[in-house]
Design an enzyme around this catalytic site. Sequence first.
Site, PDB file in Angstrom:
ATOM      1  N   GLN A 102      34.562 -43.946  43.273  1.00  0.00           N
ATOM      2  CA  GLN A 102      33.104 -43.883  43.406  1.00  0.00           C
ATOM      3  C   GLN A 102      32.727 -43.091  44.648  1.00  0.00           C
ATOM      4  OE1 GLN A 102      30.026 -44.314  41.330  1.00  0.00           O
ATOM      5  NE2 GLN A 102      31.937 -45.178  40.699  1.00  0.00           N
ATOM      6  N   HIS A 110      32.309 -39.191  44.795  1.00  0.00           N
ATOM      7  CA  HIS A 110      31.186 -38.484  44.175  1.00  0.00           C
ATOM      8  C   HIS A 110      30.344 -37.754  45.222  1.00  0.00           C
ATOM      9  CE1 HIS A 110      31.269 -39.127  39.909  1.00  0.00           C
ATOM     10  NE2 HIS A 110      31.548 -40.401  40.074  1.00  0.00           N
ATOM     11  N   GLU A 157      25.548 -50.704  39.272  1.00  0.00           N
ATOM     12  CA  GLU A 157      25.709 -49.735  38.187  1.00  0.00           C
ATOM     13  C   GLU A 157      27.040 -49.982  37.469  1.00  0.00           C
ATOM     14  OE1 GLU A 157      26.239 -45.786  39.616  1.00  0.00           O
ATOM     15  OE2 GLU A 157      25.930 -44.848  37.656  1.00  0.00           O
ATOM     16  N   HIS A 158      28.126 -50.021  38.236  1.00  0.00           N
ATOM     17  CA  HIS A 158      29.456 -50.299  37.691  1.00  0.00           C
ATOM     18  C   HIS A 158      29.972 -51.603  38.281  1.00  0.00           C
ATOM     19  CE1 HIS A 158      29.241 -45.776  37.977  1.00  0.00           C
ATOM     20  NE2 HIS A 158      29.620 -45.885  36.712  1.00  0.00           N
ATOM     21  N   ASP A 211      34.052 -43.512  32.780  1.00  0.00           N
ATOM     22  CA  ASP A 211      33.371 -42.250  33.076  1.00  0.00           C
ATOM     23  C   ASP A 211      33.672 -41.187  32.035  1.00  0.00           C
ATOM     24  OD1 ASP A 211      32.183 -43.175  35.338  1.00  0.00           O
ATOM     25  OD2 ASP A 211      33.721 -42.438  36.711  1.00  0.00           O
ATOM     26  N   HIS A 229     -14.951 -54.062  15.860  1.00  0.00           N
ATOM     27  CA  HIS A 229     -13.678 -54.609  15.402  1.00  0.00           C
ATOM     28  C   HIS A 229     -13.939 -55.721  14.377  1.00  0.00           C
ATOM     29  CE1 HIS A 229     -12.092 -52.592  18.975  1.00  0.00           C
ATOM     30  NE2 HIS A 229     -10.861 -52.882  18.609  1.00  0.00           N
TER      31      HIS A 229
END
Lengths: 435, 435
Positions: free
Chosen positions: B263, B266, B331-332, B365, B424
């Site tokens: 991670q 990145h 996220e993960h 991934d 209506h």
Amino acid sequence: MTVNIKRLNASQADFDSQLATLLAWDDSVDHQVNESVRHILHEVKTRGDKAVLEFTEKFDRLNVASVAELEMSQARLRQALKTIPEDQRVALQQAADRVRDYHERQDQKSWQYQDEDGTVLGQKVTPLDRAGLYVPGGKAAYPSSVLMNAIPAKVAGVAEVIMVVPTPDGVVNDLVLAAAAIAGVDRVFTVGGAQAVGALAYGTETIPAVDKIVGPGNIYVATAKREVFGTVGIDMIAGPSEILVICDGKTDPDWIAMDLFSQAEHDEQAQSILISPDADFLNAVETSINKLLPTMERADIIRTSMTDRAALIHVADLSEAAKVSNRIAPEHLELSVENPEALLEEIRHAGAIFMGRYTAEALGDYCAGPNHVLPTSGTARFSSPLGVYDFQKRSSIIGFSAKGADRMGRVASVLARGEGLTAHARSAEYRIKND
Amino acid sequence: MTVNIKRLNASQADFDSQLATLLAWDDSVDHQVNESVRHILHEVKTRGDKAVLEFTEKFDRLNVASVAELEMSQARLRQALKTIPEDQRVALQQAADRVRDYHERQDQKSWQYQDEDGTVLGQKVTPLDRAGLYVPGGKAAYPSSVLMNAIPAKVAGVAEVIMVVPTPDGVVNDLVLAAAAIAGVDRVFTVGGAQAVGALAYGTETIPAVDKIVGPGNIYVATAKREVFGTVGIDMIAGPSEILVICDGKTDPDWIAMDLFSQAEHDEQAQSILISPDADFLNAVETSINKLLPTMERADIIRTSMTDRAALIHVADLSEAAKVSNRIAPEHLELSVENPEALLEEIRHAGAIFMGRYTAEALGDYCAGPNHVLPTSGTARFSSPLGVYDFQKRSSIIGFSAKGADRMGRVASVLARGEGLTAHARSAEYRIKND
């Protein structure tokens, strides 16, 4: 005073640009509103309850010592339910039952499967922990809106639905509170405006932070929702409401005129459009419009809306009507024709589709079952009615067996090295068997 | 040079505020970027192809006479697929097959039912007409991202997937084009930045307008997507990528260190967090980190990311680990424990959950099957992985029988009159039988 309604004809050379002009909607942001909203949000985020109390005193003229005093008890909601007239209580309950029944069919389930290596893949569906529901005060306080926003959240399994509703000068709408009681709203705070949105997004000492904020509101509320998006989820930012009626010319023109009115009476920006291959029918509906308008309670709003934004569109046939409808991607679409199922095949984009002459759009607003929170301004091209799915989220599940990690680790390794991400590659390679 | 990684302990009194500080992420908008993006979007909206050509010459130094020259043919994509190394072609194909197989299980079907009055209610599910896929150029050009964004769109039934990818100075990434060929991308334009987002949102003479724009991009692309939201749909605005590993202390510490690196490599803002009830194991992983770091190609990025944003968190037991994880909504999430199924029960929020010691996050991934586009920065509390459902929308179907319109028209009438909306009410009342 006759209403002049725009006439368009799909066979005209400049029809496309005329239609584009008709649909154009200025949603440009107001700089001053933006600044004011940002200030309010910042204050609520940093000063919590204190800021909420100050803004509530300033905007709603409520002077209380603590935010706790702005919370309405469940007993107060139940009292409202007892107070309202019997026929309204029964009608609200019937509507709620149908809405709940329909939305229960939207519930999504977790699923998983095993591949040939014994690797498990799937999706886990869970509800949001907490949802916030904004309900406008004053004249636009609609109990139906409480049902339509709160019921899907409760069906989704949201543990806590927190409603905020402004009560300027302490004026409370018992119908709205009764709807909250029926829908199972968990907590109610009489706070409104951007300060209510801020409190729900960031949380204060007394008002808990939620995960998503839904519900309609004025420009301050809409701007605040746009601003806090990312910190919390939000539903759509709605534009003015619209109806598109496709009619084969065989429905009572009075019915169609009233259906158009039912949209136009919402506000001056609402848009009502009728499409028909029958030119005489368009004339007949215009006659009905002018006959019925003087009898309407909200005639002024309807007149402005119809004059500024309505249109009668003549087309060659129903297929062309469907094509025009797909360009518009209307919020509400009435197929007031003999065989609505056949025409439905040609419809690609619409928030809700009302099939046949008996299905007045107004039925969908209250008690048909499906949600009345729908994508406006052509956003039905890419978005959906509010639903149970808006109060659930998914987590991917991946469980590799040793064999699967060996096999797919080799694939991941090649791709990761192709992207120059060698930590990714080595992390996968650790799980490859050394043979 | 030892990496200093933050240590937190869930039993400390100030743990909550320490955790909040660790997770804090400044996503404030840059005024200058905003202005520049608004200018570019306005130019593209009003001047179409001409503006696209000017910005492409300015930013990517491509001087061509027409936007048509910026389109890449299907033949060119197929050529790229032939050009890339055999092992990469096979790996891309295997990954695509698994991604497609998983996503086909997300396909949603239309449904309808009849109530006792013969009234039909339902939901019609349709694909978007056209989707736009942004693919970054340069070093962050990831073929896996093309697969993950384009395949769900094609599975959903989107007729036309249009990819835009900048090629500064004409530099083309064949792996990206090969992935586009495999994923079935319909058209490719070598345009990037805010000008590409504008072209997809508004359409130009040559580039057709789409209904939704997905895919990652730099701050200009992200800002442009936020700006055109409403005109078109967008996927999430992603924050920096993050991983949370919960480990019982029995996984090889080298494996866990490398998972954290995968991670961290990145970018400098990426966040890697390890939680364990085993203090000795946290020390062992720190030792592995320092041992392995010098061997990493992207050591500088990893070192910065680990120093600035990583943490090792000690907890009392796995249940407390799950509680901390639910606060983070990662996220993960790797559950590197003996019995991941049991721990999964306690997990409420996460983009993707990687079960057991063999399931390296990196497998997800590339080729596990589920999507790698996941909610970041805690937004897993209210949002989901990218999926087929992001490329489909729903229309409510309501078809009242005469009997149903009579019965429910009475309910709608009461509620509409309660809200003061008499058009209506009258529209519904027209469909009530006169007995």
